[in-house]
Design a protein around this motif. Sequence first.
Motif, PDB file in Angstrom:
ATOM      1  N   THR A 217       0.785  -0.946  -0.008  1.00  0.00           N
ATOM      2  CA  THR A 217       0.019  -0.203   0.095  1.00  0.00           C
ATOM      3  C   THR A 217       0.936   1.125  -0.011  1.00  0.00           C
ATOM      4  O   THR A 217       0.493   2.415   0.038  1.00  0.00           O
ATOM      5  CB  THR A 217      -0.881   0.003   0.972  1.00  0.00           C
ATOM      6  OG1 THR A 217      -0.101  -0.110   2.227  1.00  0.00           O
ATOM      7  CG2 THR A 217      -1.958  -0.950   1.211  1.00  0.00           C
ATOM      8  N   LYS A 218       2.362   0.942  -0.278  1.00  0.00           N
ATOM      9  CA  LYS A 218       3.243   2.269  -0.035  1.00  0.00           C
ATOM     10  C   LYS A 218       4.026   2.132  -1.321  1.00  0.00           C
ATOM     11  O   LYS A 218       4.154   1.348  -1.925  1.00  0.00           O
ATOM     12  CB  LYS A 218       3.802   2.218   1.275  1.00  0.00           C
ATOM     13  CG  LYS A 218       3.262   1.947   2.697  1.00  0.00           C
ATOM     14  CD  LYS A 218       2.745   3.567   2.801  1.00  0.00           C
ATOM     15  CE  LYS A 218       2.002   3.458   4.017  1.00  0.00           C
ATOM     16  NZ  LYS A 218       1.329   4.789   4.368  1.00  0.00           N
ATOM     17  N   LEU A 219       4.621   3.298  -1.603  1.00  0.00           N
ATOM     18  CA  LEU A 219       5.784   3.352  -2.534  1.00  0.00           C
ATOM     19  C   LEU A 219       6.817   2.556  -2.243  1.00  0.00           C
ATOM     20  O   LEU A 219       6.948   2.159  -0.732  1.00  0.00           O
ATOM     21  CB  LEU A 219       6.239   4.701  -2.799  1.00  0.00           C
ATOM     22  CG  LEU A 219       5.208   5.675  -3.449  1.00  0.00           C
ATOM     23  CD1 LEU A 219       5.581   7.255  -3.332  1.00  0.00           C
ATOM     24  CD2 LEU A 219       4.939   5.171  -5.145  1.00  0.00           C
ATOM     25  N   GLY A 220       7.663   1.998  -3.108  1.00  0.00           N
ATOM     26  CA  GLY A 220       8.878   1.033  -2.780  1.00  0.00           C
ATOM     27  C   GLY A 220       9.684   1.410  -1.875  1.00  0.00           C
ATOM     28  O   GLY A 220      10.243   0.666  -1.163  1.00  0.00           O
ATOM     29  N   PHE A 221      10.104   2.780  -1.605  1.00  0.00           N
ATOM     30  CA  PHE A 221      11.024   3.154  -0.763  1.00  0.00           C
ATOM     31  C   PHE A 221      10.613   2.700   0.815  1.00  0.00           C
ATOM     32  O   PHE A 221      11.400   2.934   1.560  1.00  0.00           O
ATOM     33  CB  PHE A 221      11.636   4.497  -0.734  1.00  0.00           C
ATOM     34  CG  PHE A 221      10.659   5.463  -0.311  1.00  0.00           C
ATOM     35  CD1 PHE A 221      10.596   5.935   1.000  1.00  0.00           C
ATOM     36  CD2 PHE A 221       9.374   6.016  -1.239  1.00  0.00           C
ATOM     37  CE1 PHE A 221       9.844   6.951   1.523  1.00  0.00           C
ATOM     38  CE2 PHE A 221       8.685   7.183  -0.738  1.00  0.00           C
ATOM     39  CZ  PHE A 221       8.682   7.564   0.609  1.00  0.00           C
ATOM     40  N   LYS A 222       9.311   2.462   0.900  1.00  0.00           N
ATOM     41  CA  LYS A 222       9.043   1.936   2.421  1.00  0.00           C
ATOM     42  C   LYS A 222       9.339   0.560   2.620  1.00  0.00           C
ATOM     43  O   LYS A 222       9.582   0.214   3.761  1.00  0.00           O
ATOM     44  CB  LYS A 222       7.563   2.406   2.610  1.00  0.00           C
ATOM     45  CG  LYS A 222       7.148   3.835   2.654  1.00  0.00           C
ATOM     46  CD  LYS A 222       7.566   4.529   3.985  1.00  0.00           C
ATOM     47  CE  LYS A 222       7.206   5.860   4.186  1.00  0.00           C
ATOM     48  NZ  LYS A 222       7.451   6.413   5.283  1.00  0.00           N
ATOM     49  N   SER A 223       9.489  -0.207   1.636  1.00  0.00           N
ATOM     50  CA  SER A 223       9.715  -1.650   1.843  1.00  0.00           C
ATOM     51  C   SER A 223      11.233  -1.718   2.166  1.00  0.00           C
ATOM     52  O   SER A 223      11.991  -2.524   1.167  1.00  0.00           O
ATOM     53  CB  SER A 223       9.217  -2.424   0.690  1.00  0.00           C
ATOM     54  OG  SER A 223       7.792  -2.487   0.585  1.00  0.00           O
TER      55      SER A 223
END
Length: 252
Positions: A217-223
């Motif tokens: 549910t977030k943009l990839g930089f959060k993963s």
Amino acid sequence: MSARRNRPAVGIAEIRPELERLRRRGFLRNALSLGGLTLLTGCDLATHSGVDAALEAIMRFDDRVQAALFSRQRLAATYEASAITRPYRFNAFYAEWQVRPVPDNWALAVSGQVADRRPWTLPALMALPQQGQITRHICIEGWSQIGQWSGVPLHVFLRRVGADLRARYVSFTCFDGYSTSLDMESALHPQTLLALDFVNQPLAPQWGAPLRLRIPTKLGFKSAKNLQAIEVTNKDPGGYWENQGYDQFAGV
């Protein structure tokens, strides 16, 4: 079978948040003119500091609106195995695109507003309930890809360590120098994973071994990859990109 969102047919009550999101995006796009920035902030745009302050005000406003529209009941799209991107693209935050080996005697540290601060080994994490997902990773640079992940739902882990679920944030630090954070509502979303496996195999170093955050549910930089520590806190912990101006909520 065609891929589709995991939710039933919706009525006007369900689509109203989407309409609000579209209206918000239109407002923000229009506000990003010099005139819009002046009206929004009342600052002097003749200086770089004035432009920066205006942009920061818009980002913080965007964060608040996204958080208000967020729902743990709204799931990100999931896909069939045939949709998995092959080869899956490797990405990292550092210029040299290096892969970091797992430190000897790795264990996940836990701190902050939790009842149990004992570190977690890989066998202990694998003994917790596991969940899989085939979801899309969306990069802020404009590309996306679909991958298959499995691991421990973060909400299961937080409850197991006795985290104060009224706290505002969960922060993540990594042994490669990266960091990020989530608001508690996003941390408790059912699709937010502490991922241990990629395409039914233990994480390889390029995918974030031994443990990474996976949050569709977030943009990839959060993963964040290569997790080393988790902290539950009421103080905004920021993160590597967040501290450089990226928005905190970063929803998709």
